[in-house]
Design a protein around this motif. Structure first.
Motif, mmCIF file in Angstrom:
data_model
loop_
_atom_site.group_PDB
_atom_site.id
_atom_site.type_symbol
_atom_site.label_atom_id
_atom_site.label_comp_id
_atom_site.label_asym_id
_atom_site.label_seq_id
_atom_site.Cartn_x
_atom_site.Cartn_y
_atom_site.Cartn_z
ATOM 1 N N ILE A 18 13.837 8.732 1.524
ATOM 2 C CA ILE A 18 13.604 8.324 0.127
ATOM 3 C C ILE A 18 14.916 8.417 -0.654
ATOM 4 O O ILE A 18 15.272 7.493 -1.391
ATOM 5 C CB ILE A 18 12.494 9.185 -0.538
ATOM 6 C CG1 ILE A 18 11.134 8.861 0.093
ATOM 7 C CG2 ILE A 18 12.459 8.941 -2.054
ATOM 8 C CD1 ILE A 18 9.995 9.794 -0.316
ATOM 9 N N ILE A 19 15.655 9.503 -0.460
ATOM 10 C CA ILE A 19 16.953 9.639 -1.161
ATOM 11 C C ILE A 19 17.809 8.403 -0.847
ATOM 12 O O ILE A 19 18.416 7.805 -1.723
ATOM 13 C CB ILE A 19 17.696 10.933 -0.733
ATOM 14 C CG1 ILE A 19 16.936 12.178 -1.193
ATOM 15 C CG2 ILE A 19 19.134 10.952 -1.281
ATOM 16 C CD1 ILE A 19 17.489 13.504 -0.669
ATOM 17 N N GLN A 20 17.808 8.005 0.449
ATOM 18 C CA GLN A 20 18.670 6.891 0.870
ATOM 19 C C GLN A 20 18.024 5.510 0.744
ATOM 20 O O GLN A 20 18.599 4.520 1.198
ATOM 21 C CB GLN A 20 19.070 7.100 2.330
ATOM 22 C CG GLN A 20 19.887 8.352 2.541
ATOM 23 C CD GLN A 20 20.360 8.421 3.977
ATOM 24 O OE1 GLN A 20 20.913 7.443 4.481
ATOM 25 N NE2 GLN A 20 20.128 9.527 4.635
ATOM 26 N N ALA B 271 7.018 1.843 -2.033
ATOM 27 C CA ALA B 271 7.298 0.516 -1.463
ATOM 28 C C ALA B 271 8.099 0.631 -0.159
ATOM 29 O O ALA B 271 8.204 -0.344 0.598
ATOM 30 C CB ALA B 271 8.061 -0.325 -2.482
ATOM 31 N N LEU B 272 8.649 1.818 0.106
ATOM 32 C CA LEU B 272 9.423 2.010 1.355
ATOM 33 C C LEU B 272 8.521 2.288 2.561
ATOM 34 O O LEU B 272 8.972 2.277 3.709
ATOM 35 C CB LEU B 272 10.410 3.176 1.198
ATOM 36 C CG LEU B 272 11.487 3.038 0.114
ATOM 37 C CD1 LEU B 272 12.199 4.369 -0.106
ATOM 38 C CD2 LEU B 272 12.495 1.957 0.519
ATOM 39 N N ILE B 273 7.229 2.570 2.302
ATOM 40 C CA ILE B 273 6.320 2.911 3.414
ATOM 41 C C ILE B 273 6.210 1.733 4.380
ATOM 42 O O ILE B 273 5.962 0.594 3.973
ATOM 43 C CB ILE B 273 4.910 3.289 2.888
ATOM 44 C CG1 ILE B 273 4.985 4.616 2.120
ATOM 45 C CG2 ILE B 273 3.894 3.373 4.025
ATOM 46 C CD1 ILE B 273 3.683 5.037 1.440
ATOM 47 N N THR B 274 6.428 2.034 5.687
ATOM 48 C CA THR B 274 6.340 0.998 6.724
ATOM 49 C C THR B 274 5.453 1.548 7.836
ATOM 50 O O THR B 274 5.745 2.627 8.366
ATOM 51 C CB THR B 274 7.739 0.750 7.346
ATOM 52 O OG1 THR B 274 8.670 0.633 6.299
ATOM 53 C CG2 THR B 274 7.772 -0.467 8.226
ATOM 54 N N TYR B 275 4.389 0.853 8.171
ATOM 55 C CA TYR B 275 3.530 1.327 9.261
ATOM 56 C C TYR B 275 4.157 0.911 10.586
ATOM 57 O O TYR B 275 4.511 -0.255 10.762
ATOM 58 C CB TYR B 275 2.116 0.755 9.110
ATOM 59 C CG TYR B 275 1.424 1.328 7.891
ATOM 60 C CD1 TYR B 275 0.748 2.540 7.962
ATOM 61 C CD2 TYR B 275 1.482 0.669 6.662
ATOM 62 C CE1 TYR B 275 0.133 3.088 6.838
ATOM 63 C CE2 TYR B 275 0.874 1.199 5.538
ATOM 64 C CZ TYR B 275 0.205 2.412 5.635
ATOM 65 O OH TYR B 275 -0.381 2.951 4.518
ATOM 66 N N VAL B 276 4.340 1.869 11.489
ATOM 67 C CA VAL B 276 4.985 1.570 12.774
ATOM 68 C C VAL B 276 4.047 1.962 13.922
ATOM 69 O O VAL B 276 3.021 2.611 13.699
ATOM 70 C CB VAL B 276 6.348 2.304 12.915
ATOM 71 C CG1 VAL B 276 7.313 1.887 11.813
ATOM 72 C CG2 VAL B 276 6.174 3.818 12.949
#
Ligand code: NAD
Ligand code: TYD
Length: 351
Positions: A205-207, A280-285
């Motif tokens: 999140i920081i990056q 919005a950074l959440i990505t399901y892998v």
């Protein structure tokens, strides 16, 4: 009573909090921190206690019995608190043998040396083995792990920890090693290596990097602030009954996706970002193979017998933890340089 306590894995996440607690709280004890300084071990974690007169660091590996013997003799070790381990499930899927060596053989090496060194009088000694709730396998939607739950480990990590627990028990039954075992749920807090869910996601999140949620994010974990775990270890080490297990947990279950959303919300506020920016950074892998659905600890025994309970709520603990990472970006940069990048690429590039 004066003691010379060997704490293994003291440069790691939980170990460093245990070392700090014991060094500060028990000035009459000598604390010997034995650590091989793998990728997960970092003496920066102990800067504030490294000059204490009751603290010694020994750079050694639990896979080297000769060195262990020398350390026992040199410091006249009276007790062991054993935390040294390979501790990350995903790494155990990539390379199980490292887990078999350190977690199983390393534990048996320590037991064998303690057995010989303490043989005159076992009653005045203690071998505290620090283990995990993952040895119990997985739960469905209901129920809790108690000390009576049967072992059913599902990952190479949990199988290696289960095996080490069995060897500790066997050395107790067969050779009278005076042991206690604590089985704890997922820890979080300062100094947590950023390969595990919470510190990895704080760092990402920081990056502004993607947050790789495995599967649908429906797996559930019971989270405990690391200093509350260290307090539990202190209590069980001193007051636990020899030959018994104590489950330690936060009564604090979170589905991964709910936890990640809470983390995003807290971090948006702390970083002055617009609400929803981190989510919005959440990505399901792709899911983790053999991914345990749910862990939940029933910590009634340690609460009733020893009076232990968690001291922080999850929101308080998470907030303190995020603040620590934001104030210690140098620490984060140091531990994520070099080989960390190779691991990250191997673990996440093909999901
Ligand atoms: P960690 O990976 O942060 O630290 C492990 C430490 O052990 C490191 O300092 C490393 O250098 C050292 N080590 C590894 N191999 C070694 C070897 N062969 N010889 C000597 N030292 C070695 O782990 P952690 O999260 O602090 O976990 C500590 C213990 O607590 C482990 O036994 C783990 O199974 C158990 N545990 C962890 C959790 C958790 O949520 N992290 C929960 C319950 C139990
Ligand atoms: P982790 O911190 O690795 O602890 P453990 O596997 O020992 O419980 O993982 C916690 C949960 O988060 C677990 O269900 C796996 C999941 N997870 C992700 O979804 N993405 C990730 O990148 C990581 C590291 C974990």
């Amino acid at each position: 009573m004066s003691r010379n306590i060997l704490i293994t894995g003291g440069a790691g996440f939980i170990g460093s909090h245990v070392v700090r607690l014991f060094v500060n709280k028990y000035p009459d004890y000598k604390i010997v921190n034995l650590d091989a300084l793998t990728y997960a071990g970092n003496l920066e974690n102990l800067k504030d206690v490294e000059r204490a007169s009751n603290y010694v660091f020994e750079h050694a590996n639990v896979l080297e019995p000769g060195m262990l013997q020398e350390i026992f003799e040199q410091h006249n070790i009276t007790d062991v608190i054993h935390l040294a381990a390979e501790s990350h499930v995903d790494r155990s899927i990539l390379s199980p043998m490292d887990f078999i060596y350190t977690n199983i053989i390393g534990t048996v090496n320590l037991l064998a040396i303690a057995k010989n060194y303490w043989k005159e009088n076992f009653d005045v000694h203690r071998f505290h083995h620090v283990s995990t709730d993952e040895v119990y396998g997985t739960l469905g939607d209901e129920g809790f792990f108690t000390e009576q739950t049967g072992y059913a480990p599902n990952s190479p990590y949990s199988a290696s920890k289960a095996s080490s627990d069995h060897f500790v028990r066997a050395y107790g039954e067969t050779f009278h090693i005076p042991y206690v075992i604590t089985n704890c749920s997922n820890n979080y807090g300062p100094n947590h290596f950023p390969e595990k869910l919470i510190p990895l996601f704080i760092n990402n999140i920081i990056q502004k990097k993607p947050l790789p949620v495995y599967g649908k994010g429906e797996n559930t974990r019971d989270w405990l602030y690391v200093i509350d775990h260290a307090r539990a270890i202190d209590l069980v080490f001193h007051e636990g009954k020899t030959g018994e297990h104590y489950n330690v947990g936060g009564f604090n279950e979170w589905k991964n996706i709910d936890l990640v959303k809470l983390l995003c919300k807290l971090m948006d506020k702390k970083l002055n970002r617009a609400p929803g920016e981190s989510e919005a950074l959440i990505t399901y892998v792709k899911d983790r193979p053999g991914h345990d659905l749910r862990y939940a600890i029933d910590a009634t025994k340690i609460n009733k017998e020893l009076g232990w309970k968690p001291s922080l709520t999850f929101e308080e603990g998470l907030s303190v933890t995020i603040d620590w990472y934001l104030q210690n970006e140098d620490w984060l940069k140091h531990v994520t340089s070099g080989k960390y990048q190779n691991y990250y690429t191997e673990q996440y590039s093909n999901r």
